[in-house]
Motif scaffolding. Structure first.
Motif, mmCIF file in Angstrom:
data_model
loop_
_atom_site.group_PDB
_atom_site.id
_atom_site.type_symbol
_atom_site.label_atom_id
_atom_site.label_comp_id
_atom_site.label_asym_id
_atom_site.label_seq_id
_atom_site.Cartn_x
_atom_site.Cartn_y
_atom_site.Cartn_z
ATOM 1 N N ASP A 38 0.808 -1.229 0.000
ATOM 2 C CA ASP A 38 0.000 0.000 0.000
ATOM 3 C C ASP A 38 0.840 1.277 0.000
ATOM 4 O OD1 ASP A 38 -2.307 -1.487 0.036
ATOM 5 O OD2 ASP A 38 -2.532 -1.383 2.226
ATOM 6 N N TYR A 40 3.051 2.634 -2.052
ATOM 7 C CA TYR A 40 3.040 3.416 -3.295
ATOM 8 C C TYR A 40 1.709 4.152 -3.459
ATOM 9 C CZ TYR A 40 2.959 4.659 -8.202
ATOM 10 O OH TYR A 40 2.840 5.359 -9.372
ATOM 11 N N ASP A 41 0.600 3.441 -3.221
ATOM 12 C CA ASP A 41 -0.716 4.073 -3.353
ATOM 13 C C ASP A 41 -0.904 5.198 -2.337
ATOM 14 O OD1 ASP A 41 -1.428 2.445 -5.483
ATOM 15 O OD2 ASP A 41 -2.420 0.961 -4.199
ATOM 16 N N SER A 43 1.494 7.044 -1.055
ATOM 17 C CA SER A 43 2.339 8.158 -1.516
ATOM 18 C C SER A 43 1.677 8.901 -2.672
ATOM 19 C CB SER A 43 3.716 7.641 -1.939
ATOM 20 O OG SER A 43 4.368 7.052 -0.850
ATOM 21 N N THR A 44 1.101 8.156 -3.592
ATOM 22 C CA THR A 44 0.395 8.768 -4.719
ATOM 23 C C THR A 44 -0.803 9.566 -4.224
ATOM 24 O OG1 THR A 44 1.072 6.955 -6.166
ATOM 25 C CG2 THR A 44 -0.790 8.295 -6.895
ATOM 26 N N SER A 45 -1.528 8.999 -3.267
ATOM 27 C CA SER A 45 -2.697 9.690 -2.706
ATOM 28 C C SER A 45 -2.290 10.988 -2.025
ATOM 29 C CB SER A 45 -3.409 8.796 -1.688
ATOM 30 O OG SER A 45 -3.889 7.635 -2.300
ATOM 31 N N ARG A 47 0.324 12.854 -2.697
ATOM 32 C CA ARG A 47 0.693 13.821 -3.735
ATOM 33 C C ARG A 47 -0.556 14.430 -4.367
ATOM 34 N NH1 ARG A 47 2.840 10.704 -7.146
ATOM 35 N NH2 ARG A 47 1.404 10.958 -8.871
ATOM 36 N N LYS A 48 -1.561 13.600 -4.647
ATOM 37 C CA LYS A 48 -2.810 14.084 -5.244
ATOM 38 C C LYS A 48 -3.554 15.007 -4.281
ATOM 39 C CE LYS A 48 -2.847 12.047 -9.244
ATOM 40 N NZ LYS A 48 -2.850 12.815 -10.477
ATOM 41 N N GLU A 51 -2.003 18.345 -4.402
ATOM 42 C CA GLU A 51 -2.398 19.043 -5.635
ATOM 43 C C GLU A 51 -3.815 19.608 -5.498
ATOM 44 O OE1 GLU A 51 -1.979 16.285 -8.875
ATOM 45 O OE2 GLU A 51 0.189 16.102 -8.595
#
Length: 92
Positions: A38, A40-41, A43-45, A47-48, A51
């Motif tokens: 989990d 990577y997800d 970390s992506t979340s 970042r989003k 934004e």
């Protein structure tokens, strides 16, 4: 009614949740091993969410700027002709 929030407070509540979600995801990342599936997800979340928070903050700032321009416009007896959606208030 006593104990009820004003309407404006209810409208701002979803906007105030955005930074909280970022903080929550950040806490999850802090306690998640970087090898966990989990990670990577998460970390992506995060970042989003950052934004989205930047977008919302910019939108609120632009809306406040337009409101100030409209307030200045209302001081004139006739339409001064300087108000348009592309205008920004630099200094009051």
């Amino acid at each position: 009614r006593e104990g009820c929030l004003p309407f404006a407070a209810l409208l701002i509540a979803p906007v105030q949740r955005i930074p909280r979600y970022g903080l929550l995801i950040n806490e999850y990342i802090k306690y998640t091993d970087h090898r966990h599936p989990d990670y990577y997800d998460l970390s992506t979340s995060l970042r989003k969410m950052k934004e989205i928070a930047t977008f919302v903050n910019d939108s609120v700032r632009k809306s406040q700027n337009r409101a100030k321009i409209m307030q200045i416009k209302s001081r004139f007896l006739r339409d001064p002709g300087f108000v348009s959606p592309s205008r920004l208030l630099i200094h009051e």
